[in-house]
Enzyme design. Structure first.
Site, PDB file in Angstrom:
ATOM      1  N   THR A   1      -6.330  -3.203  -2.140  1.00 17.62           N
ATOM      2  CA  THR A   1      -6.180  -1.264  -1.856  1.00 17.62           C
ATOM      3  C   THR A   1      -4.707  -1.318  -2.892  1.00 17.62           C
ATOM      4  O   THR A   1      -4.215  -0.133  -2.868  1.00 17.62           O
ATOM      5  CB  THR A   1      -6.935  -0.438  -1.203  1.00 17.62           C
ATOM      6  OG1 THR A   1      -6.005  -0.826  -0.242  1.00 17.62           O
ATOM      7  CG2 THR A   1      -8.019  -0.962  -1.103  1.00 17.62           C
ATOM      8  N   GLY A   2      -3.713  -2.133  -3.136  1.00 18.07           N
ATOM      9  CA  GLY A   2      -2.543  -1.449  -3.018  1.00 18.07           C
ATOM     10  C   GLY A   2      -2.112  -2.730  -4.870  1.00 18.07           C
ATOM     11  O   GLY A   2      -2.466  -3.032  -5.040  1.00 18.07           O
TER      12      GLY A   2
ATOM     13  N   LYS B   1     -11.318  -0.232  12.860  1.00 20.60           N
ATOM     14  CA  LYS B   1     -10.226   0.743  13.958  1.00 20.60           C
ATOM     15  C   LYS B   1      -9.792   0.507  15.741  1.00 20.60           C
ATOM     16  O   LYS B   1      -9.344   0.708  16.495  1.00 20.60           O
ATOM     17  CB  LYS B   1     -10.015   2.217  13.558  1.00 20.60           C
ATOM     18  CG  LYS B   1      -9.190   2.215  12.252  1.00 20.60           C
ATOM     19  CD  LYS B   1      -7.629   0.983  12.072  1.00 20.60           C
ATOM     20  CE  LYS B   1      -7.335   1.319  10.144  1.00 20.60           C
ATOM     21  NZ  LYS B   1      -5.562   0.668  10.012  1.00 20.60           N
TER      22      LYS B   1
ATOM     23  N   GLY C   1       1.361  -0.879   0.139  1.00 19.62           N
ATOM     24  CA  GLY C   1       0.518  -0.313  -0.396  1.00 19.62           C
ATOM     25  C   GLY C   1       0.739   1.209   0.280  1.00 19.62           C
ATOM     26  O   GLY C   1       2.069   1.138  -0.176  1.00 19.62           O
ATOM     27  N   PHE C   2       0.378   2.357   0.135  1.00 19.09           N
ATOM     28  CA  PHE C   2       0.999   3.761   0.072  1.00 19.09           C
ATOM     29  C   PHE C   2       1.872   4.015   0.814  1.00 19.09           C
ATOM     30  O   PHE C   2       3.028   3.934   1.152  1.00 19.09           O
ATOM     31  CB  PHE C   2      -0.610   4.750  -0.001  1.00 19.09           C
ATOM     32  CG  PHE C   2       0.277   5.961   0.106  1.00 19.09           C
ATOM     33  CD1 PHE C   2       1.291   6.872  -0.651  1.00 19.09           C
ATOM     34  CD2 PHE C   2      -0.664   6.785   1.706  1.00 19.09           C
ATOM     35  CE1 PHE C   2       2.071   7.900   0.726  1.00 19.09           C
ATOM     36  CE2 PHE C   2      -0.262   7.995   1.986  1.00 19.09           C
ATOM     37  CZ  PHE C   2       1.269   8.418   1.542  1.00 19.09           C
TER      38      PHE C   2
ATOM     39  N   LYS D   1     -13.738  -6.954   8.581  1.00 20.20           N
ATOM     40  CA  LYS D   1     -13.197  -7.570   8.707  1.00 20.20           C
ATOM     41  C   LYS D   1     -10.574  -7.829   9.396  1.00 20.20           C
ATOM     42  O   LYS D   1     -10.704  -8.246   9.418  1.00 20.20           O
ATOM     43  CB  LYS D   1     -12.922  -9.124   7.405  1.00 20.20           C
ATOM     44  CG  LYS D   1     -14.947  -9.662   7.833  1.00 20.20           C
ATOM     45  CD  LYS D   1     -14.616 -10.453   6.367  1.00 20.20           C
ATOM     46  CE  LYS D   1     -14.205 -11.863   6.633  1.00 20.20           C
ATOM     47  NZ  LYS D   1     -14.831 -12.779   5.230  1.00 20.20           N
TER      48      LYS D   1
ATOM     49  N   ASN E   1      -5.555 -11.733  14.258  1.00 16.63           N
ATOM     50  CA  ASN E   1      -5.016 -12.836  13.889  1.00 16.63           C
ATOM     51  C   ASN E   1      -3.593 -12.572  13.771  1.00 16.63           C
ATOM     52  O   ASN E   1      -2.582 -12.975  14.105  1.00 16.63           O
ATOM     53  CB  ASN E   1      -4.878 -13.324  12.232  1.00 16.63           C
ATOM     54  CG  ASN E   1      -6.285 -13.941  11.914  1.00 16.63           C
ATOM     55  OD1 ASN E   1      -6.457 -14.621  13.175  1.00 16.63           O
ATOM     56  ND2 ASN E   1      -7.060 -13.995  11.206  1.00 16.63           N
TER      57      ASN E   1
ATOM     58  N   SER F   1      -5.157  -2.505   5.477  1.00 13.17           N
ATOM     59  CA  SER F   1      -7.012  -1.874   5.559  1.00 13.17           C
ATOM     60  C   SER F   1      -6.804  -1.329   4.446  1.00 13.17           C
ATOM     61  O   SER F   1      -6.057   0.318   3.763  1.00 13.17           O
ATOM     62  CB  SER F   1      -6.994  -1.220   6.944  1.00 13.17           C
ATOM     63  OG  SER F   1      -8.471  -0.749   6.931  1.00 13.17           O
TER      64      SER F   1
ATOM     65  N   TYR G   1     -14.663   1.491   9.206  1.00 10.81           N
ATOM     66  CA  TYR G   1     -14.095   1.791   9.386  1.00 10.81           C
ATOM     67  C   TYR G   1     -13.394   2.411  10.744  1.00 10.81           C
ATOM     68  O   TYR G   1     -12.387   1.846  11.574  1.00 10.81           O
ATOM     69  CB  TYR G   1     -13.129   3.289   8.459  1.00 10.81           C
ATOM     70  CG  TYR G   1     -11.963   3.343   8.126  1.00 10.81           C
ATOM     71  CD1 TYR G   1     -10.580   2.360   7.910  1.00 10.81           C
ATOM     72  CD2 TYR G   1     -11.408   4.748   8.246  1.00 10.81           C
ATOM     73  CE1 TYR G   1      -9.221   2.765   7.601  1.00 10.81           C
ATOM     74  CE2 TYR G   1     -10.068   5.139   8.118  1.00 10.81           C
ATOM     75  CZ  TYR G   1      -9.461   4.066   8.244  1.00 10.81           C
ATOM     76  OH  TYR G   1      -7.748   4.737   8.218  1.00 10.81           O
TER      77      TYR G   1
HETATM   78  P1  NAD Z   1      -3.983   1.522   0.947  1.00  8.07           P
HETATM   79  O1  NAD Z   1      -5.358   1.176   0.808  1.00  8.07           O
HETATM   80  O2  NAD Z   1      -2.617   2.543   0.162  1.00  8.07           O
HETATM   81  O3  NAD Z   1      -2.739   0.266   1.849  1.00  8.07           O
HETATM   82  C1  NAD Z   1      -3.541  -0.891   2.516  1.00  8.07           C
HETATM   83  C2  NAD Z   1      -3.186  -1.811   2.639  1.00  8.07           C
HETATM   84  O4  NAD Z   1      -3.351  -2.653   3.053  1.00  8.07           O
HETATM   85  C3  NAD Z   1      -3.261  -2.576   0.689  1.00  8.07           C
HETATM   86  O5  NAD Z   1      -2.152  -3.057   0.335  1.00  8.07           O
HETATM   87  C4  NAD Z   1      -3.701  -2.817   0.691  1.00  8.07           C
HETATM   88  O6  NAD Z   1      -3.560  -4.492  -0.241  1.00  8.07           O
HETATM   89  C5  NAD Z   1      -4.093  -4.215   1.792  1.00  8.07           C
HETATM   90  N1  NAD Z   1      -5.040  -4.596   2.438  1.00  8.07           N
HETATM   91  C6  NAD Z   1      -6.093  -4.493   3.003  1.00  8.07           C
HETATM   92  N2  NAD Z   1      -6.757  -5.869   3.184  1.00  8.07           N
HETATM   93  C7  NAD Z   1      -6.090  -6.668   2.994  1.00  8.07           C
HETATM   94  C8  NAD Z   1      -5.901  -8.386   3.918  1.00  8.07           C
HETATM   95  N3  NAD Z   1      -7.310  -8.147   4.190  1.00  8.07           N
HETATM   96  N4  NAD Z   1      -5.260  -8.733   3.444  1.00  8.07           N
HETATM   97  C9  NAD Z   1      -3.594  -7.999   3.238  1.00  8.07           C
HETATM   98  N5  NAD Z   1      -3.518  -7.295   2.971  1.00  8.07           N
HETATM   99  C10 NAD Z   1      -4.689  -6.028   2.832  1.00  8.07           C
HETATM  100  O7  NAD Z   1      -4.342   2.480   2.646  1.00  8.07           O
HETATM  101  P2  NAD Z   1      -3.080   3.621   3.545  1.00  8.07           P
HETATM  102  O8  NAD Z   1      -3.157   4.766   3.002  1.00  8.07           O
HETATM  103  O9  NAD Z   1      -1.036   3.423   3.259  1.00  8.07           O
HETATM  104  O10 NAD Z   1      -3.365   3.506   5.244  1.00  8.07           O
HETATM  105  C11 NAD Z   1      -2.365   2.143   5.351  1.00  8.07           C
HETATM  106  C12 NAD Z   1      -2.169   1.771   6.815  1.00  8.07           C
HETATM  107  O11 NAD Z   1      -2.238   3.203   7.613  1.00  8.07           O
HETATM  108  C13 NAD Z   1      -4.571   1.462   6.792  1.00  8.07           C
HETATM  109  O12 NAD Z   1      -4.191   0.555   8.545  1.00  8.07           O
HETATM  110  C14 NAD Z   1      -4.961   2.926   7.465  1.00  8.07           C
HETATM  111  O13 NAD Z   1      -5.575   2.846   8.440  1.00  8.07           O
HETATM  112  C15 NAD Z   1      -3.811   3.955   7.850  1.00  8.07           C
HETATM  113  N6  NAD Z   1      -3.685   4.856   8.343  1.00  8.07           N
HETATM  114  C16 NAD Z   1      -4.267   5.832   6.587  1.00  8.07           C
HETATM  115  C17 NAD Z   1      -4.280   6.832   6.780  1.00  8.07           C
HETATM  116  C18 NAD Z   1      -3.847   7.665   5.407  1.00  8.07           C
HETATM  117  O14 NAD Z   1      -3.698   9.254   5.512  1.00  8.07           O
HETATM  118  N7  NAD Z   1      -3.088   7.048   4.262  1.00  8.07           N
HETATM  119  C19 NAD Z   1      -4.845   8.086   7.947  1.00  8.07           C
HETATM  120  C20 NAD Z   1      -5.005   6.882   9.173  1.00  8.07           C
HETATM  121  C21 NAD Z   1      -4.874   5.595   9.049  1.00  8.07           C
END
Ligand code: NAD
Ligand code: UDP
Length: 311
Positions: free
Chosen positions: A31-32, A145, A6-7, A87, A95, A71, A141
């Site tokens: 979402t990645g 969380k 992910g990001f 989930k 897990n 997530s 969400y």
């Molecule tokens: P993102 O969507 O780019 O990255 C999330 C990654 O999790 C993706 O690669 C997705 O494929 C993977 N993923 C989702 N469900 C999965 C599953 N069941 N099994 C395996 N992989 C799974 O989002 P992000 O912005 O990089 O966010 C990363 C984390 O940081 C998340 O937990 C998010 O809640 C938290 N967060 C991000 C922000 C933000 O501003 N970007 C703010 C608050 C919290």
């Protein structure tokens, strides 16, 4: 590390590898994008497992840390994926906690400023319990969380797991998907393609935007500090969406017009972190201001958009 493709996960992977660690990245790419980490494929210190962490986890060998970042995080992602989001933050957190316990590893949870919901206290300190609508569209969400934080603290108290919890405030930077629907990616993509810039509501709602390298610095600083309760990581400079749109227009030189669209249900009106805990505990504060961070992000978007493949 879950969510490694992910990001944020991909930036953290890069940092941990460059600090000399071995990283086992796990992601189901919901979402990645594998492209975010593909450049590590020849690195003997990096391994990738395509797996849904809401299902049982089995890892051979030792682990020092389990870092749970998987997530959906963008509102349009978790609105499209409500059950998957619930989930991964409940079953997936359970897990990954179980995995950490079985390996005697430390545990790091990515939580969010969304646990404060539409806050009534400004700025938001970690002691604020929040103002969340459990059955609204964002509840999938926010509440999952909040559950993730609760079960992480339960593993800490009951099983003595050494845990970290961060509450991340709006983070942006290179690798934000063009179409992920978050405001920074939307505005930059719209500005660079000459499409209208879509402000939801009147645009007076605020957010505090942190550049991804500041967040990664905060994460790495917290890892060795034995503080098991949540820590806010964000940039305490607040902007309205109108100010953000103007800045993006200025930095891109775009002629896009600004249009106003309906405000999504339960969209928080103000979001502003109190980062005194992180400052005191980690000697950390964000270094990259919004203008500098947007310049870097826009440069990355320009480069990606000039490539012939359709992103
Ligand atoms: P993102 O969507 O780019 O990255 C999330 C990654 O999790 C993706 O690669 C997705 O494929 C993977 N993923 C989702 N469900 C999965 C599953 N069941 N099994 C395996 N992989 C799974 O989002 P992000 O912005 O990089 O966010 C990363 C984390 O940081 C998340 O937990 C998010 O809640 C938290 N967060 C991000 C922000 C933000 O501003 N970007 C703010 C608050 C919290
Ligand atoms: N927003 C907007 N135009 C867009 C996308 C989002 O005005 O094209 C607003 C949204 O309503 C919210 C803020 O920008 O008030 C931040 O939205 P984002 O989706 O980035 O994340 P949030 O902070 O709401 O989780």
């Amino acid at each position: 590390m879950t969510g490694a493709a992910g990001f944020i996960g991909s930036h953290l992977t890069e940092r941990l590898l460059s600090d000399g660690h071995y990283v086992l990245g796990m992601d189901n790419l919901i979402t990645g994008k594998y492209e975010n980490i593909a450049h590590h494929s020849g690195n003997p210190k990096f391994e990738f497992i395509h797996h849904n962490v809401s299902n049982h986890l089995h890892i051979i060998g030792d682990l020092d840390w389990v870092i749970h970042f998987a997530s959906p995080a963008s509102p349009i992602d978790y609105l499209h994926l409500p059950i998957e989001t619930l989930k991964v933050n409940s079953l997936g957190t359970h897990n990954t906690l179980g995995l950490a316990r079985s390996k005697n590893a430390k545990y790091f949870l990515a939580s969010t400023s969304e646990v404060y919901g539409d806050p009534l206290v400004h700025p938001q300190p970690e002691t604020y319990w929040g103002n969340v609508n459990p059955i609204g569209p964002r509840g999938v969400y926010d509440e999952s969380k909040r559950f993730a934080e609760a079960i992480t603290m339960a593993y800490h108290h009951k099983h003595k797991l050494d845990t970290r919890i961060i509450r991340i405030f709006n983070c942006y930077g290179p690798r934000l998907r063009f179409n992920d629907g978050r405001v920074v990616s939307n505005f930059i993509h719209q500005a660079l393609t000459g499409k209208p810039i879509t402000i939801y509501g009147e645009g007076s709602q605020t957010r505090s935007f942190q550049y991804v390298s500041d967040l990664v610095d905060g994460i790495v600083a917290l890892m060795p500090v034995k503080h098991n309760e949540p820590v806010n990581l964000g940039n305490p400079k607040e902007f309205t969406m109108i100010e953000l749109a103007e800045l993006v227009k200025e930095l891109t030189g775009s002629q896009s017009k600004v249009v106003y669209e309906p405000l999504p249900v339960d969209d928080p009106k103000r979001r502003l972190p109190d980062i005194s805990k992180a400052k005191a505990l980690l000697n950390w504060s964000p270094k990259v201001d919004l203008r500098a961070g947007l310049e870097k992000t826009i440069a990355w978007y320009r480069q990606e958009m000039s490539e012939p493949v359709l992103k």
